[in-house]
Scaffold this motif. Structure first.
Motif, PDB file in Angstrom:
ATOM      1  N   LYS A  54      -6.925   1.758   8.944  1.00  0.00           N
ATOM      2  CA  LYS A  54      -6.112   1.080   9.820  1.00  0.00           C
ATOM      3  C   LYS A  54      -5.296  -0.102   9.071  1.00  0.00           C
ATOM      4  CE  LYS A  54      -6.140  -1.621  13.895  1.00  0.00           C
ATOM      5  NZ  LYS A  54      -7.106  -2.136  14.977  1.00  0.00           N
ATOM      6  N   GLY A  55      -4.449  -0.066   8.911  1.00  0.00           N
ATOM      7  CA  GLY A  55      -3.461  -1.273   8.180  1.00  0.00           C
ATOM      8  C   GLY A  55      -3.526  -0.850   6.611  1.00  0.00           C
ATOM      9  N   ARG A  56      -4.148   0.045   6.077  1.00  0.00           N
ATOM     10  CA  ARG A  56      -4.328   0.239   4.722  1.00  0.00           C
ATOM     11  C   ARG A  56      -3.574   1.737   4.166  1.00  0.00           C
ATOM     12  NH1 ARG A  56     -10.886  -0.512   4.809  1.00  0.00           N
ATOM     13  NH2 ARG A  56     -10.726  -2.962   4.385  1.00  0.00           N
ATOM     14  N   VAL A  57      -3.158   2.561   5.272  1.00  0.00           N
ATOM     15  CA  VAL A  57      -2.518   3.770   4.954  1.00  0.00           C
ATOM     16  C   VAL A  57      -1.278   3.908   5.724  1.00  0.00           C
ATOM     17  CG1 VAL A  57      -2.495   6.272   4.703  1.00  0.00           C
ATOM     18  CG2 VAL A  57      -4.788   4.852   3.993  1.00  0.00           C
ATOM     19  N   SER A  58       0.023   3.919   5.149  1.00  0.00           N
ATOM     20  CA  SER A  58       0.944   4.095   6.078  1.00  0.00           C
ATOM     21  C   SER A  58       1.930   5.439   5.860  1.00  0.00           C
ATOM     22  CB  SER A  58       2.060   2.913   5.781  1.00  0.00           C
ATOM     23  OG  SER A  58       3.423   3.281   5.857  1.00  0.00           O
ATOM     24  N   PRO A  59       1.563   6.338   6.751  1.00  0.00           N
ATOM     25  CA  PRO A  59       2.244   7.767   6.533  1.00  0.00           C
ATOM     26  C   PRO A  59       3.717   7.585   6.612  1.00  0.00           C
ATOM     27  CG  PRO A  59       1.106   7.550   8.770  1.00  0.00           C
ATOM     28  CD  PRO A  59       1.122   6.170   8.193  1.00  0.00           C
ATOM     29  N   ARG A  60       4.200   6.720   6.957  1.00  0.00           N
ATOM     30  CA  ARG A  60       5.780   6.812   7.052  1.00  0.00           C
ATOM     31  C   ARG A  60       6.146   6.436   5.867  1.00  0.00           C
ATOM     32  NH1 ARG A  60       7.471   3.802  12.382  1.00  0.00           N
ATOM     33  NH2 ARG A  60       7.023   5.384  14.007  1.00  0.00           N
ATOM     34  N   GLU A  61       5.840   5.423   5.296  1.00  0.00           N
ATOM     35  CA  GLU A  61       6.234   4.818   3.795  1.00  0.00           C
ATOM     36  C   GLU A  61       5.524   5.553   2.764  1.00  0.00           C
ATOM     37  OE1 GLU A  61       5.972   0.610   3.909  1.00  0.00           O
ATOM     38  OE2 GLU A  61       6.092   0.667   6.093  1.00  0.00           O
ATOM     39  N   HIS A  62       4.696   6.444   3.156  1.00  0.00           N
ATOM     40  CA  HIS A  62       3.930   6.943   2.029  1.00  0.00           C
ATOM     41  C   HIS A  62       3.010   6.031   1.005  1.00  0.00           C
ATOM     42  CE1 HIS A  62       5.511  10.690   3.406  1.00  0.00           C
ATOM     43  NE2 HIS A  62       6.562  10.646   3.026  1.00  0.00           N
ATOM     44  N   LYS A  63       2.657   4.842   1.734  1.00  0.00           N
ATOM     45  CA  LYS A  63       1.909   3.810   0.746  1.00  0.00           C
ATOM     46  C   LYS A  63       0.579   3.725   1.311  1.00  0.00           C
ATOM     47  CE  LYS A  63       5.203   1.100  -1.375  1.00  0.00           C
ATOM     48  NZ  LYS A  63       5.381   2.110  -2.060  1.00  0.00           N
ATOM     49  N   ALA A  64      -0.188   3.347   0.510  1.00  0.00           N
ATOM     50  CA  ALA A  64      -1.435   3.019   0.413  1.00  0.00           C
ATOM     51  C   ALA A  64      -1.864   1.721  -0.035  1.00  0.00           C
ATOM     52  CB  ALA A  64      -2.617   4.002  -0.128  1.00  0.00           C
ATOM     53  N   HIS A  65      -2.510   0.740   0.735  1.00  0.00           N
ATOM     54  CA  HIS A  65      -2.901  -0.498   0.345  1.00  0.00           C
ATOM     55  C   HIS A  65      -4.125  -1.430   0.714  1.00  0.00           C
ATOM     56  CE1 HIS A  65      -1.944  -4.550  -1.607  1.00  0.00           C
ATOM     57  NE2 HIS A  65      -2.289  -4.855  -0.301  1.00  0.00           N
ATOM     58  N   LEU A  66      -5.026  -1.474  -0.238  1.00  0.00           N
ATOM     59  CA  LEU A  66      -6.240  -2.101   0.163  1.00  0.00           C
ATOM     60  C   LEU A  66      -6.237  -3.794  -0.085  1.00  0.00           C
ATOM     61  CD1 LEU A  66      -8.741   0.237  -1.439  1.00  0.00           C
ATOM     62  CD2 LEU A  66      -8.507   0.072   0.773  1.00  0.00           C
ATOM     63  N   GLY A  67      -6.035  -4.585   0.919  1.00  0.00           N
ATOM     64  CA  GLY A  67      -5.641  -5.946   0.890  1.00  0.00           C
ATOM     65  C   GLY A  67      -6.718  -6.581  -0.122  1.00  0.00           C
ATOM     66  N   GLY A  68      -7.835  -6.437  -0.362  1.00  0.00           N
ATOM     67  CA  GLY A  68      -8.860  -7.372  -0.669  1.00  0.00           C
ATOM     68  C   GLY A  68      -9.151  -7.036  -2.357  1.00  0.00           C
ATOM     69  N   LEU A  69      -8.436  -6.448  -3.030  1.00  0.00           N
ATOM     70  CA  LEU A  69      -8.935  -6.075  -4.399  1.00  0.00           C
ATOM     71  C   LEU A  69      -8.669  -7.151  -5.642  1.00  0.00           C
ATOM     72  CD1 LEU A  69      -7.183  -2.347  -5.146  1.00  0.00           C
ATOM     73  CD2 LEU A  69      -9.586  -2.920  -4.229  1.00  0.00           C
TER      74      LEU A  69
END
Ligand code: F6R
Length: 604
Positions: free
Chosen positions: A265-280
């Protein structure tokens, strides 16, 4: 390993402590004990599970409102009542998690002292007592004693002379102080605090606290005052209850669609084809510069790392990935390339060897990222950045939902790395799509397959030996399947790369073994089918778990309904989890508390 609870307040302490010990039982279940202070000390201990202690408490109930308790996973001395905590020395009672490495030397110096148990913890109780005279407050005696000690500890200490306080301290073994309304509850694990309070102070290594019903005074080992940081505990009571399931293991297998959703949740966006882990805590530029990924972990978490490595590598053709078992790697003379980043994978966030590795890696100036489930745990606090997998409390000793979430979180990391390195990586959308579909695919398997797997499990439960085999991504998945079966059912099980079997282990195949082969419907299908034929030709008893709809020749074929291709290992692994669970149930083992094991391995 081992669980500690403490209570000082206005309620009946025995009840709170016993309830806490039941919740911490997954951390050790060899023996348990509590002491409460009131008109006199009441010390009750029992070998075996907390329920045995419960019977003693029912017979010797007190109205005392202060006390400490412990559930043990034996390190020094067998699991009997004498070796159970709390340990007494004079007015002092002490519970301890960890290992006092110089206990033999300390014991030798206390020649006059009689020791009832074989434990290192009793030596620590005696040491505190030897430093506790009329003019010394308990916290000073504890502080002085800890200066003489080598090893690791989380301790809670009470004294008959100062019954209004509990002194706690930590080095390498977690301790949390829950702040209630006119009461303070101490635990080695937040699950024992749920329902009492959601505000807590997580003790850091080298800290000591004096807890009363209304106050917590925090200090370092030089008795300098520190300001405590009060944090929120996020877990819910529901997460630590069986909720109608016979075992936590089954509950946690069944929870995976939801827990995996929390991971993504909140880390993978199928619409924008993006993945993002906030705490790196890494800039795009820093990520783009990474050339080597090291993954360190133990047990199931290491298999999660092995599986994730295939994905990270495939997503990043210019990045090398290395997976290491923490209990070995920490002692090696290892060198890491300059542009490395290390993923430290741990459900509990407390595993001693993994933590030691983290510290070794940091010494070499390499950035460390945690892939951790337990919020506020030591590894989560010591890494430079990272990701909580948000699988919720895992109570069953055998890890299931954490594995799935760890792999998924590391795949997200792999995607994020690939994104940072190139804006035009054609593989990314498919990975994101499959990750996104994964919870529903697992749900499908969990809703239709359990009766079939239970029936198969009953047919194979009489075997005392088995092999788990797979190629490529199904190889680490097979290792995980093998571990799950052996630890829950005590079936001797080996996980192997399917292609390796003929290099030795094939010699073992006979009627005493059954084999589980994980076969994926991809380019290595034919090679896997050849391995299967080799086992069949030698009279093997093979269960094939596959997503292929081909006609496969095996004693038993479990066809897994899934439309996924990349993420099939995580779907097939759920089938293995169910197989291990139902075989363990059929063999009548203590599924949630396998013999000799405990959750959260804080010893080396
Ligand atoms: C097996 C299992 C263990 C843990 C290992 C590491 O089912 O649970 O092998 O995976 O002890 O524990 P963590 O992940 O807490 O570091």
């Amino acid at each position: 390993m081992c669980g500690i609870v403490g209570y000082v307040g206005h309620r009946q302490a025995q009840e709170v402590l016993l309830d806490g010990l039941h919740r911490l039982e997954y951390r050790g279940y060899d023996s348990a004990g509590i002491v409460t202070l009131g008109k006199g000390p009441t010390l009750l201990r029992a070998s075996g599970k907390v329920a045995e202690l419960g019977e003693k408490v029912a017979q010797h109930g007190t109205a005392d409102t202060v006390g400490i308790g412990h559930t043990r996973w034996a390190t020094h001395g067998e699991p009997n009542e004498t070796n159970a905590h709390p340990h007494q020395s004079g007015d002092i009672y002490l519970v301890h998690n960890g290992i006092i490495e110089n206990y033999k030397e300390l014991k030798a110096e206390m020649k006059e002292q009689h020791f009832a148990s074989e434990t290192d913890s009793e030596v620590l109780a005696a040491l505190v007592h030897s430093l506790y005279d009329e003019s010394t407050p308990l916290e000073s005696a504890v502080g002085q004693a800890l200066k003489l000690v080598e090893g690791t500890y989380g301790i809670a200490v009470v004294s008959v002379r100062e019954p209004e306080k509990i002194v706690v301290a930590r080095k390498g073994s977690p301790l949390i102080i829950g702040i209630g309304n006119g009461e303070t509850i101490i635990a080695s694990d937040a699950s024992a605090l749920l329902g009492h309070t959601d505000e807590a102070i997580y003790l850091n290594d080298g800290e000591l606290a004096v807890c009363t019903a209304d106050t917590v005074d925090l200090q370092n080992m030089s008795a300098q005052k520190l300001s405590p940081k009060v944090e929120k505990i996020e877990a819910s009571m529901a997460a630590i209850q069986k909720q109608g399931y016979d075992h936590f293991l089954l509950k946690e297998i069944m929870e995976q669609p939801e827990t995996l959703q929390s991971t993504l949740k909140g880390r993978v966006s199928p619409r924008e084809h993006k993945a993002h882990l906030g705490g790196l805590n890494m800039t795009e530029k820093q990520l783009a510069g990474v050339e080597h990924v090291l993954i360190v972990a133990c047990g199931t978490a290491s298999y999660a790392g092995m599986l994730a490595a295939y994905y990270i590598e495939r997503l990043n053709d210019k990045v090398t990935v290395q997976v290491e078992i923490a209990s070995e790697f920490r002692y090696r003379t290892f060198h890491l390339p300059k542009k490395s980043v290390a993923l430290i994978v741990s459900q509990s966030g407390e595993t001693a060897d993994t933590l030691a590795c983290l510290r070794e890696i940091k010494k070499r100036g390499v950035r460390t990222l945690g892939v951790v489930n337990a919020v506020g745990s030591t590894i989560a606090r010591e890494v430079d950045g990272g990701v909580y997998v948000h699988a919720g409390p895992e109570i069953s000793v055998a890890s299931t939902k954490a594995f799935t979430s760890q792999v998924a979180a590391m795949v997200v990391f792999g995607i994020q790395l690939a994104q940072a390195k190139s804006t035009d990586n054609k593989a990314i959308p498919k990975y994101i799509k499959e990750l996104w579909q994964l919870p529903a695919e697992i749900k499908k398997v969990l809703s239709v397959m359990p009766p079939q797997i239970e029936e198969i499990a009953k047919r194979y439960a009489h075997y005392d030996n088995s092999f788990y085999l797979g190629r490529d991504v199904m190889y680490p998945t097979a290792l995980e399947g093998a571990l799950k079966l052996k630890e829950t059912s005590y079936v001797h099980t080996e996980g192997q790369a399917a292609g390796e079997l003929k290099h030795g282990s094939l010699a073992l195949v006979d009627d005493r073994f059954f084999e589980v082969m994980l076969i994926r419907d991809d380019e290595l299908l034919d090679k896997s089918l050849s391995n299967l034929a080799e086992i069949n030709a030698r009279g093997g008893h093979v269960i094939v778990i596959t997503n292929s709809d081909r006609d496969i020749d095996a004693e038993t074929v479990i066809q897994v309904p899934t439309k996924l291709t990349l993420m099939t290992p995580l779907v097939m692994n759920v089938v293995q989890q169910l197989l291990a669970y139902y075989i363990a149930v059929a063999r009548g083992t203590d599924v949630d508390h396998p013999r000799n094991l405990a959750k959260s391995v804080t010893v080396e």
